[in-house]
Design an enzyme around this catalytic site. Structure first.
Site, mmCIF file in Angstrom:
data_model
loop_
_atom_site.group_PDB
_atom_site.id
_atom_site.type_symbol
_atom_site.label_atom_id
_atom_site.label_comp_id
_atom_site.label_asym_id
_atom_site.label_seq_id
_atom_site.Cartn_x
_atom_site.Cartn_y
_atom_site.Cartn_z
ATOM 1 N N HIS A 98 4.943 -6.385 -3.430
ATOM 2 C CA HIS A 98 4.278 -5.415 -2.572
ATOM 3 C C HIS A 98 2.823 -5.373 -3.032
ATOM 4 O O HIS A 98 2.531 -4.968 -4.164
ATOM 5 C CB HIS A 98 4.924 -4.037 -2.685
ATOM 6 C CG HIS A 98 6.295 -3.976 -2.090
ATOM 7 N ND1 HIS A 98 7.297 -3.173 -2.586
ATOM 8 C CD2 HIS A 98 6.832 -4.647 -1.031
ATOM 9 C CE1 HIS A 98 8.382 -3.334 -1.851
ATOM 10 N NE2 HIS A 98 8.124 -4.225 -0.904
ATOM 11 N N GLU A 296 10.275 -0.445 -11.936
ATOM 12 C CA GLU A 296 9.236 0.412 -11.362
ATOM 13 C C GLU A 296 8.407 0.958 -12.528
ATOM 14 O O GLU A 296 8.914 1.701 -13.370
ATOM 15 C CB GLU A 296 9.860 1.554 -10.564
ATOM 16 C CG GLU A 296 10.750 1.113 -9.411
ATOM 17 C CD GLU A 296 9.982 0.792 -8.144
ATOM 18 O OE1 GLU A 296 8.749 1.034 -8.131
ATOM 19 O OE2 GLU A 296 10.604 0.312 -7.177
#
Length: 457
Positions: A98, A296
């Site tokens: 991303h 993350e």
């Protein structure tokens, strides 16, 4: 640290020269890597410089190009960086799929610098590089990164590739048909996975602080009563996620980034958090014979560059400890009576039969990630009697080598013929994917709640 500095009567002969030598050795051998965000030209220049200065342990290559023609660079590090060597497991890190999630991109650049400057100076890093082939891709979505506008915690654009595709929803899915057109970046990674014998992997994201493990999707075959979508290797995946979270300075505390998220010990099953169809970690596990988790690394997707040193401090040891886990379990070869390797033999532990069977590579090699314990391994070639072997498997991570065991199949004289595992849904009974909220719905709910609180606080 050695003692005696404050008690010495005076410098020993040559001591100053030795101190200068130690200082010189402690300085980075990779110039120009500061704590800032590095755009494509700077990233490429850094990787080329590393390879030029450390060519004996690095190999720089591109697995393909993005929609806009930017290279998808990978730096491999190892004692034999240019090609696979029998007995040395393959590991990979992938970041920035991303484009607006930028912390992982910079962490991998600093990891590269740390590895090459520590080699032959730090015994742990030296053993790690000598026993492992480590592939590092700082950016899977360079177009998205370059298009990111208004960097901050939630950039207005940059997540998707130049065709507007979410690359972490673009892989074949094990549970539902994925109608999305495979993007160039996705296809390049799929081809890359097929070309190497990857054993362990992680992909680095931003927007939360947690280690997430498969499955990301699920149905009645895999979903348990406690709401997780469970692989047959769940114990290994929990261990892998906990290895990262407990080695990270704060992840194991279960920090809440988004309202409603709570992650005990800093880990979560992917499906239990939110459903992802077409995700990369499930693809690796089902079709790539590679265990992958999602990391993350930051509540803020694109934080100020002044925060990068702190992020590096938080993640440095965790990134190293996670790589070591590629040496869990057992590895070896399957050979015929003449000692020749046999490819495509199914080699798995009893009770862990993967939906797409894990098979030996062209060199007859297998790698199975297993926690320490007693297992029965099963080597199966179609048309022949299976060979079973009881094994007591130790923890190989401290010695940087999994247990080694070679199977001999005396009756098999040629590679067995297996149909390839189709990239269509493998788990097809009683799909419940429509009952689990997607990340887009969760984001909208959180925005609504936040706005409500702001209005009425």
């Amino acid at each position: 640290a050695e003692s005696g500095g404050c008690c010495q009567a005076g410098p020993r002969p040559g001591a100053e020269k030795m101190d200068l030598l130690r200082l010189a050795l402690s300085l980075p051998l990779v110039a120009g890597l500061d704590f800032s965000y590095h755009h494509t030209a700077e990233l490429e220049a850094f990787l080329r410089e590393v390879h030029s200065n450390h060519s004996s342990i690095t190999h720089l290559y591109s697995i393909g190009k993005s929609v806009e023609g930017r290279h998808l660079w990978v730096l491999a590090l190892g004692r034999f960086p240019n090609q696979h060597k029998i007995g040395i497991p393959e590991f990979k890190y992938v970041a920035n799929m991303h484009g607006d999630e930028a912390v992982g991109r910079e962490m991998l650049l600093h990891l590269i610098a740390f590895l090459v400057t520590s080699y032959q100076h730090d015994p742990v890093i030296t053993k790690l590089i000598n026993s492992t082939r480590i592939h590092i891709m700082p950016s899977m979505n360079p177009d998205g990164f370059e298009s990111t506008k208004n960097p901050g915690c939630y950039p207005l654009q940059g997540r998707y590739n130049s065709n507007g595709a979410d690359l972490n929803r673009n892989f074949p899915d094990g549970f539902t048909s994925n109608p999305r057109i495979i993007q160039p970046e996705t296809q390049a990674v799929m081809d890359w996975i097929k070309s190497e014998t990857f054993v362990l992997s992680a992909n680095l994201h931003g927007g939360s602080l947690v280690a997430s493990y498969p499955f990301d999707n699920g149905n009645s075959v895999t979903i348990t009563s406690d709401g997780i979508s469970k692989t047959l290797d769940n114990d290994v995946f929990v261990h892998l996620a906990q290895t990262y979270s407990t080695s990270h300075t704060t992840m194991h505390n279960g920090k809440v980034c988004v309202m409603g998220d709570y992650f005990p010990d800093g880990i979560t099953n992917g499906f239990a958090w939110y459903l992802v169809e077409g995700g990369m970690q499930d693809y690796n596990y089902i079709w790539g014979q590679c265990f992958e988790i999602t990391l993350e690394l930051s509540c803020c997707k694109y934080p100020p560059q002044e925060d990068l040193p702190s992020f590096w401090n938080d993640n440095k040891m965790a990134l190293i400890e996670y790589i070591k886990q590629v040496h869990l379990g057992v590895k070896g070869r399957v050979l015929d009576k003449n000692g020749e390797p046999i490819a495509d033999v199914i080699l798995e532990a009893r009770g862990r039969r993967h939906i797409c069977p894990y098979k030996t590579n062209k060199d007859g090699e297998y790698y199975l990630l297993l926690l320490p314990g007693v297992y029965v391994l099963n080597a199966t070639a179609p048309g022949y009697k299976s060979v079973l072997q009881l094994m007591n498997i130790p923890d190989g991570t401290q010695d940087f080598s999994a247990l080694t065991y070679d199977f001999i199949l005396p009756d098999v004289s040629a590679a067995p013929k297996f149909a390839p595992c189709p990239t269509t849904p493998r788990y097809t009974t009683g799909s419940t994917s429509t009952t689990k909220p997607s990340i887009n719905i969760l984001i909208l709910v959180n925005i609504f709640v936040c706005c409500f609180q702001i209005t009425y606080a």
